[in-house]
Design a protein around this motif. Structure first.
Motif, PDB file in Angstrom:
ATOM      1  N   THR A   1       0.652  -1.226   0.145  1.00 14.26           N
ATOM      2  CA  THR A   1       0.050  -0.032  -0.084  1.00 14.26           C
ATOM      3  C   THR A   1       0.960   1.479   0.026  1.00 14.26           C
ATOM      4  OG1 THR A   1      -1.912   1.344   1.289  1.00 14.26           O
ATOM      5  CG2 THR A   1      -0.200  -0.118   2.478  1.00 14.26           C
ATOM      6  N   ASP A   2       0.367   2.379  -0.626  1.00 17.02           N
ATOM      7  CA  ASP A   2       1.167   3.522  -0.526  1.00 17.02           C
ATOM      8  C   ASP A   2       0.442   4.275   0.785  1.00 17.02           C
ATOM      9  OD1 ASP A   2       2.372   2.911  -2.730  1.00 17.02           O
ATOM     10  OD2 ASP A   2       0.761   3.509  -4.303  1.00 17.02           O
ATOM     11  N   GLU A   3      -0.426   3.971   1.386  1.00 20.73           N
ATOM     12  CA  GLU A   3      -0.957   4.852   2.533  1.00 20.73           C
ATOM     13  C   GLU A   3      -0.300   4.894   3.813  1.00 20.73           C
ATOM     14  OE1 GLU A   3      -5.221   4.003   2.778  1.00 20.73           O
ATOM     15  OE2 GLU A   3      -4.889   2.591   1.187  1.00 20.73           O
ATOM     16  N   LEU A   4       0.963   4.037   3.877  1.00 21.89           N
ATOM     17  CA  LEU A   4       1.630   3.975   5.006  1.00 21.89           C
ATOM     18  C   LEU A   4       2.722   3.015   4.692  1.00 21.89           C
ATOM     19  CD1 LEU A   4       0.387   1.568   7.928  1.00 21.89           C
ATOM     20  CD2 LEU A   4      -0.267   1.512   5.636  1.00 21.89           C
ATOM     21  N   ASP A   5       3.862   3.417   5.613  1.00 17.01           N
ATOM     22  CA  ASP A   5       5.212   2.427   5.588  1.00 17.01           C
ATOM     23  C   ASP A   5       4.892   1.252   6.461  1.00 17.01           C
ATOM     24  OD1 ASP A   5       7.602   1.667   5.412  1.00 17.01           O
ATOM     25  OD2 ASP A   5       8.483   3.133   6.725  1.00 17.01           O
ATOM     26  N   VAL A   6       4.729   0.135   5.578  1.00 15.97           N
ATOM     27  CA  VAL A   6       4.438  -1.356   6.110  1.00 15.97           C
ATOM     28  C   VAL A   6       5.765  -1.965   6.524  1.00 15.97           C
ATOM     29  CG1 VAL A   6       3.435  -3.353   5.766  1.00 15.97           C
ATOM     30  CG2 VAL A   6       2.551  -1.303   4.559  1.00 15.97           C
ATOM     31  N   PRO A   7       5.796  -2.422   7.700  1.00 14.73           N
ATOM     32  CA  PRO A   7       6.784  -2.866   8.375  1.00 14.73           C
ATOM     33  C   PRO A   7       6.746  -4.333   7.851  1.00 14.73           C
ATOM     34  CG  PRO A   7       5.156  -3.034  10.052  1.00 14.73           C
ATOM     35  CD  PRO A   7       4.690  -1.962   8.978  1.00 14.73           C
TER      36      PRO A   7
END
Length: 210
Positions: free
Chosen positions: A90-96
């Protein structure tokens, strides 16, 4: 959905899905085992684990929600009956990153590409069965160095396909069935990128994984 489905607590605090004292989990036992199997990877097969596959389909929404809590996406192929998890994109948050990624050797990746090509060229056959010699013959294009070393590295990659990634299953004699999950281990864009890179590598630049 009733009050106790998926282990929802009843009025008064009783948890129908509890497996031990003070257990606050809300999935029933088989669904928990399904979730754990997915997290351990590399994938869940409905053919070899029919009870877990049934639980996955029955509790799909709840299992998918638990995975989302870990920034993981559930991928299901209902036709070939297998499922696996991957990092949410997703581009909505930095995914760990929640999953451990094991680096592939050159020949591991080349063998994945070869097996994927064989599978896709089968014309939609229900089972795709090949012999080790057939695969090794197609892998000769990636040969670098002496024959003995190359053969040893091929055997190592073949073992990884069978034991680590579990995409090859014994069929008969020295023949194996290719799992359809191989289609998803490397996406189409990555296939084109890697194929272009590997075909243009100078022999001295190829890392055979030694």
């Amino acid at each position: 959905m009733n009050a106790t489905e998926h282990g929802q607590a009843e009025p008064g605090g009783r948890n129908e899905a509890a497996l031990w004292r003070n257990d606050t989990g809300t999935l029933h036992e088989t669904s928990r085992r399904t979730l754990l199997h997915l997290l351990k990877g590399p994938y869940l097969s409905g053919t070899t684990h029919s009870n877990l596959w049934t639980a996955l389909l029955a509790d799909e929404a709840a299992i998918r929600s638990r995975l989302h809590d870990l920034f993981l996406e559930l991928v299901i192929d209902r036709d070939d009956e297998f499922a696996f998890v991957q990092k949410v994109h997703t581009d909505e948050l930095d995914v760990p990153t929640a999953l451990r990624n094991e680096p592939l050797t050159f020949l591991d990746t080349a063998m994945l590409l070869t097996l994927r090509q064989i599978l896709l060229a089968s014309g939609g056959e229900q089972r795709v069965i090949v012999g080790k010699d057939e695969v090794y013959e197609q892998m000769q294009v990636y040969r670098n160095g002496d024959e003995v070393t190359f053969e040893r590295n091929l055997n190592s990659a073949w073992g990884h396909m069978k034991d680590r990634y579990r995409i090859l299953h014994k069929a008969a004699d020295d023949r194996v069935e290719i799992s359809p999950v191989v289609k998803f281990l490397i996406d189409a864009d990555r296939v084109r990128e890697l194929t272009a890179i590997y075909r243009n590598l100078e022999p001295s630049e190829q890392d055979t994984g030694e």
